[in-house]
Design a protein around this motif. Structure first.
Motif, short mmCIF file in Angstrom:
data_model
loop_
_atom_site.label_atom_id
_atom_site.label_comp_id
_atom_site.label_asym_id
_atom_site.label_seq_id
_atom_site.Cartn_x
_atom_site.Cartn_y
_atom_site.Cartn_z
N THR A 174 -3.15 -3.05 -4.46
CA THR A 174 -1.73 -2.79 -4.19
C THR A 174 -1.31 -3.58 -2.94
N LYS A 193 -8.81 5.65 3.35
CA LYS A 193 -7.63 5.84 2.49
C LYS A 193 -6.35 5.59 3.25
N THR A 205 -6.22 -2.43 -0.80
CA THR A 205 -5.94 -1.04 -1.14
C THR A 205 -5.77 -0.95 -2.65
N VAL A 206 -6.18 0.19 -3.19
CA VAL A 206 -6.30 0.34 -4.64
C VAL A 206 -5.76 1.71 -5.04
N ASP A 207 -5.03 1.78 -6.12
CA ASP A 207 -4.60 3.07 -6.66
C ASP A 207 -5.87 3.89 -6.99
N ASP A 251 -3.48 5.66 -1.74
CA ASP A 251 -4.33 4.54 -2.16
C ASP A 251 -5.66 4.58 -1.40
N ALA A 309 0.84 -1.21 0.00
CA ALA A 309 0.00 0.00 0.00
C ALA A 309 0.87 1.26 0.00
N GLN A 310 0.40 2.30 -0.69
CA GLN A 310 1.10 3.59 -0.79
C GLN A 310 0.18 4.68 -0.27
N CYS A 361 -10.33 3.36 -8.83
CA CYS A 361 -11.48 3.45 -7.92
C CYS A 361 -12.77 2.97 -8.59
#
Ligand code: ADP
Ligand code: MG
Length: 319
Positions: free
Chosen positions: A210, A292, A273-275, A151, A147-148, A279
């Protein structure tokens, strides 16, 4: 007292064990595939009570918890080892046959083959150790650590049902007493969880997450596991957490619904988690956007009623 999480951290660093810490260990298999492997231990009167469940549900759950870990890597389960410690009082009954029948019903749905295990007499309590092996395209296993900040956090389905089911069991409600549909739904969320194997695989095919893990300990505990592995903070928004609607059919549960969804474990939904670019895809797949990923300095927080609170791991702990 040292928690089990601290113990695992300690042995990881003491013996420099780099593969411990995710839902499954990932190991190279051949040029095309990686192997994933996971183990789960269920102990009578700690992880389940025999008077609450049936041998078939217990066999199902013993496999389901491991399949859920395989799903959390986006992998395909292939084979399993099943070891049981059996007290004599159960050995004399049809308990073990019924337990294996429940296990095989679920295994058949996922084409998982039982390839071994072990049996021992146990002095008092029944226990089961489930190991499942699977595979995933090389380098494609979804880890907790990817995860970033920026995200978005999604969950695949409704939460809190398993905790509400557990509360019903503690209140003396039993599945074999033919309860109404809503009660039965909540009890089954606890007794016969569904591992999201197809969803996990689909997600890897889309390269959508991610980072990912399954919710076994509870939303906040598991989200903190993900954030720690990724070296990030997280911000959850309470009013977007999808609470199992069945909980609201019981007026005495309404006030506890968010607590069930946040702190209760064993829903076995996937948390990912998703970039932000992806979405819409995550929403189209029917997932719920619940928060987030933030900078590490932001720690672990929950926005509730216009206020921001720190969150703690509140899920089940053995020690
Ligand atoms: P999960 O809830 O996904 O099954 P756990 O919280 O049980 O994961 O375990 C977290 C990580 O610690 C996993 O990578 C698991 O393999 C590892 N682990 C748990 N118990 C032990 C143990 N006794 N020895 C070594 N590794 C362990
Ligand atoms: Mg897990």
């Amino acid at each position: 007292m040292r928690s089990e999480f601290k113990f695992i951290d300690d042995i990881r660093s003491r013996y420099e064990l780099s593969r411990i810490g995710d839902d499954c260990a990932v190991m190279p298999m051949d040029d095309a595939l990686d192997m994933v492997i996971t183990a789960d231990l269920l102990v009578e009167d700690i992880d389940f009570r025999l008077e609450w469940t049936t041998p078939e549900f217990l066999g199902h759950k013993a496999l389901a918890v491991s399949l859920s870990d395989i799903a959390a890597m986006g992998a395909t389960p292939r084979s399993a080892l099943l070891s049981v410690g059996v007290p004599e009082r159960l050995w004399k009954t049809d308990f073990l046959d019924r337990f294996y029948a429940g296990w095989h019903d679920l295994a058949g749905k996922h084409c998982v083959e039982l390839v071994g295990g072990d049996i021992s007499r146990s002095p008092d309590k029944f226990f089961v150790d489930s190991t499942v092996v699977g595979d995933v395209s090389k380098g494609k296993a979804v880890l907790r650590s990817g995860a970033q900040p920026g995200d978005l956090i999604f969950v695949t389905g409704f939460l809190g049902g398993a905790a509400a089911g557990l509360e019903m069991l503690l209140d003396g409600i039993r599945i074999d007493a033919s309860p109404g549909t809503t009660t039965r739904h909540l009890l089954l969320r606890q007794l016969q969880p569904i591992p999201h194997v197809a969803t996990g695989k689909l997600l890897t095919e889309y390269a959508l997450p991610t980072a990912m893990l399954d919710i076994s300990d509870g939303l906040t505990s598991d989200l903190i596991h993900l954030a720690r592995a990724s070296g990030t903070g997280v911000l959850l928004t309470a009013d977007t957490i999808p609470i199992d609607p069945a909980i609201f059919a019981f007026p005495n549960f309404s006030a506890k619904a968010l607590e069930f969804a946040i702190g209760g474990g064993e829903d076995f939904e996937l948390l990912l988690t998703v970039d932000p670019e992806n979405c819409d895809l995550a929403l189209d797949l029917g997932f719920h956007h619940i928060g987030k990923v933030t900078d590490p300095s932001d720690d672990y927080r929950l926005a509730r009623n216009g206020k921001i609170e720190e969150i703690e791991p509140t899920g089940f702990r053995h020690f």
